[in-house]
Design an enzyme around this catalytic site. Structure first.
Site, PDB file in Angstrom:
ATOM      1  N   PHE A 140      31.788  33.279  34.833  1.00  0.00           N
ATOM      2  CA  PHE A 140      32.702  33.270  35.980  1.00  0.00           C
ATOM      3  C   PHE A 140      31.881  33.083  37.242  1.00  0.00           C
ATOM      4  O   PHE A 140      31.044  33.922  37.574  1.00  0.00           O
ATOM      5  CB  PHE A 140      33.528  34.556  36.101  1.00  0.00           C
ATOM      6  CG  PHE A 140      34.501  34.473  37.244  1.00  0.00           C
ATOM      7  CD1 PHE A 140      35.719  33.823  37.099  1.00  0.00           C
ATOM      8  CD2 PHE A 140      34.173  34.986  38.493  1.00  0.00           C
ATOM      9  CE1 PHE A 140      36.596  33.701  38.166  1.00  0.00           C
ATOM     10  CE2 PHE A 140      35.052  34.867  39.573  1.00  0.00           C
ATOM     11  CZ  PHE A 140      36.271  34.231  39.402  1.00  0.00           C
ATOM     12  N   ASP A 225      23.595  34.151  39.435  1.00  0.00           N
ATOM     13  CA  ASP A 225      24.791  34.578  40.145  1.00  0.00           C
ATOM     14  C   ASP A 225      24.808  36.102  40.094  1.00  0.00           C
ATOM     15  O   ASP A 225      25.164  36.694  39.077  1.00  0.00           O
ATOM     16  CB  ASP A 225      26.037  33.989  39.485  1.00  0.00           C
ATOM     17  CG  ASP A 225      27.317  34.404  40.203  1.00  0.00           C
ATOM     18  OD1 ASP A 225      27.276  35.373  40.986  1.00  0.00           O
ATOM     19  OD2 ASP A 225      28.362  33.774  39.972  1.00  0.00           O
ATOM     20  N   LYS A 254      30.329  39.730  47.586  1.00  0.00           N
ATOM     21  CA  LYS A 254      30.973  41.005  47.297  1.00  0.00           C
ATOM     22  C   LYS A 254      30.395  42.182  48.103  1.00  0.00           C
ATOM     23  O   LYS A 254      30.739  42.340  49.258  1.00  0.00           O
ATOM     24  CB  LYS A 254      30.966  41.261  45.787  1.00  0.00           C
ATOM     25  CG  LYS A 254      31.864  40.239  45.058  1.00  0.00           C
ATOM     26  CD  LYS A 254      32.399  40.709  43.728  1.00  0.00           C
ATOM     27  CE  LYS A 254      33.569  39.817  43.311  1.00  0.00           C
ATOM     28  NZ  LYS A 254      33.272  38.846  42.278  1.00  0.00           N
TER      29      LYS A 254
HETATM   30  C1  LIG Z   1      33.614  37.413  42.260  1.00  0.00           C
HETATM   31  C2  LIG Z   1      32.611  36.490  41.694  1.00  0.00           C
HETATM   32  C3  LIG Z   1      32.445  35.189  42.203  1.00  0.00           C
HETATM   33  C4  LIG Z   1      33.362  34.596  43.238  1.00  0.00           C
HETATM   34  O1  LIG Z   1      33.390  35.310  44.427  1.00  0.00           O
HETATM   35  P1  LIG Z   1      34.633  35.146  45.455  1.00  0.00           P
HETATM   36  O2  LIG Z   1      34.210  35.946  46.635  1.00  0.00           O
HETATM   37  O3  LIG Z   1      35.841  35.682  44.758  1.00  0.00           O
HETATM   38  O4  LIG Z   1      34.759  33.688  45.742  1.00  0.00           O
HETATM   39  C5  LIG Z   1      31.429  34.426  41.663  1.00  0.00           C
HETATM   40  N1  LIG Z   1      30.633  34.889  40.694  1.00  0.00           N
HETATM   41  C6  LIG Z   1      30.763  36.129  40.184  1.00  0.00           C
HETATM   42  C7  LIG Z   1      29.817  36.600  39.124  1.00  0.00           C
HETATM   43  C8  LIG Z   1      31.771  36.960  40.660  1.00  0.00           C
HETATM   44  O5  LIG Z   1      31.919  38.177  40.131  1.00  0.00           O
END
Ligand SMILES: *Cc1c(COP(=O)(O)O)cnc(C)c1O
Length: 400
Positions: A140, A225, A254
């Site tokens: 994700f 990520d 985040k």
């Molecule tokens: C939440 C998340 C994203 C996307 O972040 P947004 O602020 O919702 O665009 C990307 N990668 C990971 C691993 C995430 O948990």
């Protein structure tokens, strides 16, 4: 107005792109949130780890209020007095040479993908328009069309084609598959050190280290990520550090916001972020002084108040306690720090009903995929509060 009235309005006027629990929150503090009917809950999701510092952290709140009275947005057409200080503090904290600020996690990943491609053409010498980026099944990384191109979740992709070329998918946790997928056009490998949305999936021990080695050997950028796993969630500043791995590029978001104001960033060496020149990438709100002031304080409280250590210590305790619960519904419990997934057996009837039962008992969490309950409380949680939660979790896992 009561809960049902708010829900009715939202259902009528707001797009139905989520399936939230039926709780309407009106205020919050630390690990606690309160709904419009006056009921109190412990937050065990932390807005998908965007609230590692707890709700309405007083120090971050104060900085937000102060900065909001001074200047909130200049655009990058002009400079502001917060961006340089965030850039320096973030690079000093993480050991990277440069950063590039954006607003959402999705934008940070898009930025990393752009940087990798441009690095491939200008530094590695890949032929024009033929760069490839390797990604993992079950990933994700956000919601843009390019990013859902390499999602393996049909729900995230369905109806959004045509997609972006130049991405290759390999199984998660398989270093040999990475080696096999790399060719002369490969510019980067994009990976989550633990897959959060996929159900807190931890790859085999040594995987990240091997992948790092393979990337180095083939001159491929290792891009982590850490949007959900970073900034203390797994008990270290970055989850990659559990294997002593240092990525070439890191995306964060985040918790960089402390939950107050959207802000994300990409961290990398000068060789990588140096590929951008004026006009080649940008964002109206990226690097705005309000976001930068908030992010500076969000990082400071995370470090100064020992939240990363708290995550490591209480995460171990919590995982141990959960693993000792003898419930017929539980297949296994896995996690690192305060980032824990309870994987339910297929016959348990899905995670949703357990989340609803926990809500009933005053604990808010969210199923991820169908069969996993994810626990990710704010990192300011105390042992007493965890024990309070454990009592309720035990009860719910013991129900029929
Ligand atoms: C939440 C998340 C994203 C996307 O972040 P947004 O602020 O919702 O665009 C990307 N990668 C990971 C691993 C995430 O948990």
């Amino acid at each position: 107005m009561n809960t049902q009235e708010y829900i009715a309005i939202e259902d009528q006027y707001n797009a139905h792109n989520y399936h939230p629990l039926d709780v309407v929150i009106s205020h919050a503090e630390g690990v606690w949130v309160y709904d419009v009917d006056g009921k109190k809950y412990m937050d065990f999701l932390s807005a998908y780890s965007a609230m590692n510092q707890g709700h309405c952290h007083p120090r971050i709140l104060k900085v937000l209020q102060n900065q909001a009275q001074k200047v909130t947005l200049t655009s990058r057409a002009f400079r502001n007095d917060q961006l340089p200080l965030l850039a320096r503090e973030l690079c000093e904290l993480t050991g990277y040479e440069m950063m590039l600020p954006m607003n959402s996690g999705t934008e940070a990943i898009e930025t990393a993908l752009k940087a990798a491609r441009k690095w491939g053409y200008t530094v590695k010498g890949v032929e024009k328009d033929s760069a490839e980026i390797v990604t993992c099944a079950g990933n994700f990384h956000g919601r843009s069309i390019t990013i859902v191109t390499f999602s393996t979740e049909e729900n995230y992709r369905g109806g959004y084609g045509p997609f972006t070329p130049g991405f290759v998918t390999i199984p998660y946790g398989d270093a040999d598959a990475l080696e096999a997928a790399i060719n002369e056009n490969t510019v980067a490998f994009l990976v989550e050190p633990t897959q959060g949305e996929s159900g807190v999936v931890i790859p085999p021990q040594g995987y990240l280290k091997k992948a790092r080695e393979i990337c180095t050997r083939h001159n491929v950028l290792f891009m982590a990520d850490e949007i959900q796993t970073g900034l203390g969630r797994t008990g270290k500043l970055f989850a990659c550090a559990h294997e002593g791995v240092r990525p070439d590029v890191v995306a964060i978001g985040k918790a960089l916001s402390g939950g107050f104001y959207p802000v994300s960033a990409v961290l990398a060496a000068r060789e990588v972020l140096g590929v951008f020149n004026p006009g080649s990438h940008g964002s109206t709100f990226g690097g705005n002084p309000l976001a930068c002031a908030v992010a500076r304080e969000a990082l400071k409280v995370l470090v100064e108040e020992g939240m990363i250590e708290n995550s490591a210590r209480l995460g171990d305790y919590f995982l141990g306690r959960l693993q000792r619960i003898e419930s017929d519904h539980v297949e296994l419990v896995r996690g690192k720090g305060l980032f824990i997934g309870v994987v339910l057996k297929r016959k348990a009837g899905g995670a949703r009903r357990f989340c609803e039962a926990l809500q009933e008992k005053g604990l808010l969490c969210k199923e991820t995929h169908e069969h996993v309950i994810r626990f990710a409380p704010p990192l300011v949680i105390t042992k007493e509060e965890l024990d309070w939660a454990l009592e309720r979790i035990e009860e719910v896992l013991m129900m029929d």
